[in-house]
Write an enzyme that holds these catalytic residues in place. Structure first.
Site, PDB file in Angstrom:
ATOM      1  N   HIS A  72       1.038  -0.687   0.156  1.00  0.00           N
ATOM      2  CA  HIS A  72      -0.123   0.001  -0.037  1.00  0.00           C
ATOM      3  C   HIS A  72       1.247   0.950  -0.066  1.00  0.00           C
ATOM      4  O   HIS A  72       1.951   1.326  -0.117  1.00  0.00           O
ATOM      5  CB  HIS A  72      -1.245  -0.023   1.484  1.00  0.00           C
ATOM      6  CG  HIS A  72      -1.841   1.580   1.233  1.00  0.00           C
ATOM      7  ND1 HIS A  72      -1.759   2.376   1.515  1.00  0.00           N
ATOM      8  CD2 HIS A  72      -3.348   0.962   0.817  1.00  0.00           C
ATOM      9  CE1 HIS A  72      -2.526   2.919   2.211  1.00  0.00           C
ATOM     10  NE2 HIS A  72      -3.576   2.229   0.795  1.00  0.00           N
ATOM     11  N   ASP A 103       2.808  -4.659   8.598  1.00  0.00           N
ATOM     12  CA  ASP A 103       1.918  -3.568   7.843  1.00  0.00           C
ATOM     13  C   ASP A 103       0.509  -4.791   8.137  1.00  0.00           C
ATOM     14  O   ASP A 103       0.445  -5.613   7.128  1.00  0.00           O
ATOM     15  CB  ASP A 103       1.756  -3.124   6.611  1.00  0.00           C
ATOM     16  CG  ASP A 103       0.237  -2.048   6.124  1.00  0.00           C
ATOM     17  OD1 ASP A 103      -0.488  -2.535   7.211  1.00  0.00           O
ATOM     18  OD2 ASP A 103       0.469  -1.612   4.855  1.00  0.00           O
ATOM     19  N   GLN A 123      -4.576  -4.945   6.639  1.00  0.00           N
ATOM     20  CA  GLN A 123      -5.743  -6.200   6.332  1.00  0.00           C
ATOM     21  C   GLN A 123      -5.704  -7.306   6.713  1.00  0.00           C
ATOM     22  O   GLN A 123      -6.129  -8.637   7.055  1.00  0.00           O
ATOM     23  CB  GLN A 123      -5.552  -6.383   4.692  1.00  0.00           C
ATOM     24  CG  GLN A 123      -5.731  -4.936   3.583  1.00  0.00           C
ATOM     25  CD  GLN A 123      -6.917  -4.976   3.605  1.00  0.00           C
ATOM     26  OE1 GLN A 123      -7.504  -5.808   4.469  1.00  0.00           O
ATOM     27  NE2 GLN A 123      -7.244  -3.904   3.448  1.00  0.00           N
ATOM     28  N   LYS A 167     -10.702  -1.282  10.018  1.00  0.00           N
ATOM     29  CA  LYS A 167     -11.155  -2.371   9.319  1.00  0.00           C
ATOM     30  C   LYS A 167     -11.158  -3.314  10.070  1.00  0.00           C
ATOM     31  O   LYS A 167     -11.809  -4.379   9.337  1.00  0.00           O
ATOM     32  CB  LYS A 167      -9.815  -2.399   8.513  1.00  0.00           C
ATOM     33  CG  LYS A 167      -9.001  -0.875   7.367  1.00  0.00           C
ATOM     34  CD  LYS A 167      -8.013  -0.813   6.623  1.00  0.00           C
ATOM     35  CE  LYS A 167      -7.008  -0.312   5.912  1.00  0.00           C
ATOM     36  NZ  LYS A 167      -8.073   0.147   4.789  1.00  0.00           N
ATOM     37  N   CYS A 210      -4.379   2.695  -4.470  1.00  0.00           N
ATOM     38  CA  CYS A 210      -3.611   3.012  -3.023  1.00  0.00           C
ATOM     39  C   CYS A 210      -1.946   1.930  -3.141  1.00  0.00           C
ATOM     40  O   CYS A 210      -1.806   1.784  -2.107  1.00  0.00           O
ATOM     41  CB  CYS A 210      -3.230   3.035  -1.944  1.00  0.00           C
ATOM     42  SG  CYS A 210      -4.935   4.927  -1.485  1.00  0.00           S
TER      43      CYS A 210
END
Length: 409
Positions: A121, A198, A201, A224, A364
């Site tokens: 991302h 990261d 997700q 999220k 993104c």
């Protein structure tokens, strides 16, 4: 427990869009919120609203208790060793920027390497681009396999003795690829580098154990994972956070302020300058309670099943290309696709006419779009409130879109 009862907890899903029942397939962008989270936010503002850490009155004590209680929930949720390792910030973007600006500036020198992948991302690309430019470092990319996965051979050939930081998405927001971050962390550590993950997700969909992963930093966002917007978390190993300097200065993060010099509070508060995101933390705590009640193992299993079902049904549509791993066991509940030569924005617009919400664009992830040799894609992302009937509606909508554009062109 992943059934219709779950959907009933999400009031926003009980509506019609363009005279059709809403089918929400955009949870990778942001998830919807259950009544438990909405009520936690409402109750905080109704009964406990106050600033934290500063007062001795009852409301201040209540607010502080809920704010720090949320930190304890996060610590247990990701199995951090201590609440001192849990920093509340605005989200994943802010968390990665903090690592780049604080740890990166102090530890990356000219000629050093920062390693990421093509599937990142923008939030996990641009901070490292800026750091590399500032410090004269080299930004390197781990090559992807044809199916959008990474191989450990590529990892081992890319990370060298000059590598100081390896930063990688746990789950791709485009391909759904689930990366072997534990194994990558091992290679990074063998070369003296730190591992940044990261987890935007991943945290909503997988059981996270940062100690088992042995990552040095792990970032994720509340919105999220059925929590509020504007709240996120940076996990960092205590020894690393202790050595890092704050990048925001002001109230709340200080210990003593003199005319010409100041000292900082201990962890984690030295990174939380100003009035913190109190209500957001309370809402995130409620979101964690909700997810724990259902079970992250159950959520992960459900999403693998959803991805498998969606890929099977969608593969029957002529001219539709699905990107990412072909094996549903290798991906999260994200299916990214293109339909013939129809622009994904047009596909998403036609689906919206049937009440079906998907995302369209570059997500993104423009370097990944370039790697895929496309300008944009459409994306359906599933969560715990979606079922097979939602996929059936999506497939029906895609077939209608295909017929519509065939007639137009």
């Amino acid at each position: 427990m992943i059934n219709q009862e779950i959907k009933s907890y999400f009031p926003i899903l009980n509506q019609e869009i363009n005279d059709n029942p809403l089918i929400y397939l955009d949870s990778a962008a942001t998830s919807q919120k259950p009544v438990q989270v909405i009520e936690a936010l409402e109750n905080y503002y109704k009964f406990d609203n106050s600033n934290v850490h500063r007062g001795v009155h009852t409301l201040g004590n209540r607010a502080t208790e809920k704010y720090e209680g949320a930190r304890e929930k996060v610590q247990k949720f990701i199995n951090a060793d201590s609440t001192e390792e849990i920093v509340f910030l605005r989200g994943t973007t802010t968390a990665i920027n903090l690592v780049a600006q604080s740890y990166g500036r102090a530890n990356v020198d000219e000629g050093d390497e920062i390693v990421i992948t093509y599937m990142e991302h923008h939030s996990n690309i641009i901070p490292w681009q800026q750091l590399a430019k500032e410090r004269g470092a080299i930004l390197k990319y781990i090559e992807l396999e044809e199916d959008g996965t990474i191989s450990m051979e590529q990892v081992e050939s890319t990370i060298t003795e000059r590598t100081k930081i390896v930063s990688m998405v746990y789950v791709s927001n485009v391909l759904g690829t689930m990366n072997p971050v534990k194994e990558v962390a091992r290679v990074a550590h063998e070369h003296g580098a730190v591992m940044v993950v990261d987890g935007a997700q991943a945290a909503p969909h997988l059981k996270i154990d940062v100690q088992q992963l042995d990552c040095d930093f792990f970032a994720f966002s509340g919105h999220k994972m059925v929590g509020p917007t504007g709240i996120g978390v940076l996990y960092g190993k205590k020894a690393l956070l202790n050595d890092m300097e704050p990048v925001e200065f002001g109230g709340e993060m200080i210990d003593f302020v003199g005319l010409y010099d100041s000292t900082w509070k201990e962890l984690p508060w030295k990174f939380e300058g100003g009035t913190p995101i109190i209500a957001g933390a309370v809402g995130l705590g409620a979101a964690i309670d909700f997810l724990n009640e259902i079970g992250l193992d159950e959520i992960e299993k459900h999403e693998h099943e959803m991805a498998a079902y969606a890929m099977e049904k969608m593969s029957g549509i002529d001219g539709l290309e699905i990107y990412g791993p072909k094996d549903p066991a290798q991906r999260a509940g994200i299916v990214t696709f293109n339909l013939n030569d129809v622009h994904p924005h047009d596909v998403a617009t036609v689906l919206d006419m049937s009440g079906i919400a998907v995302r369209a664009g570059h997500h993104c992830a423009q370097p990944l779009m370039k790697w895929l040799e496309v300008s944009a894609t459409a994306r359906a992302s599933f969560y715990l409130y979606n079922g097979e009937s939602d996929v059936d509606r999506l497939v029906e909508g895609l077939r209608s879109a295909k017929e519509y554009f065939n007639d137009v062109f």
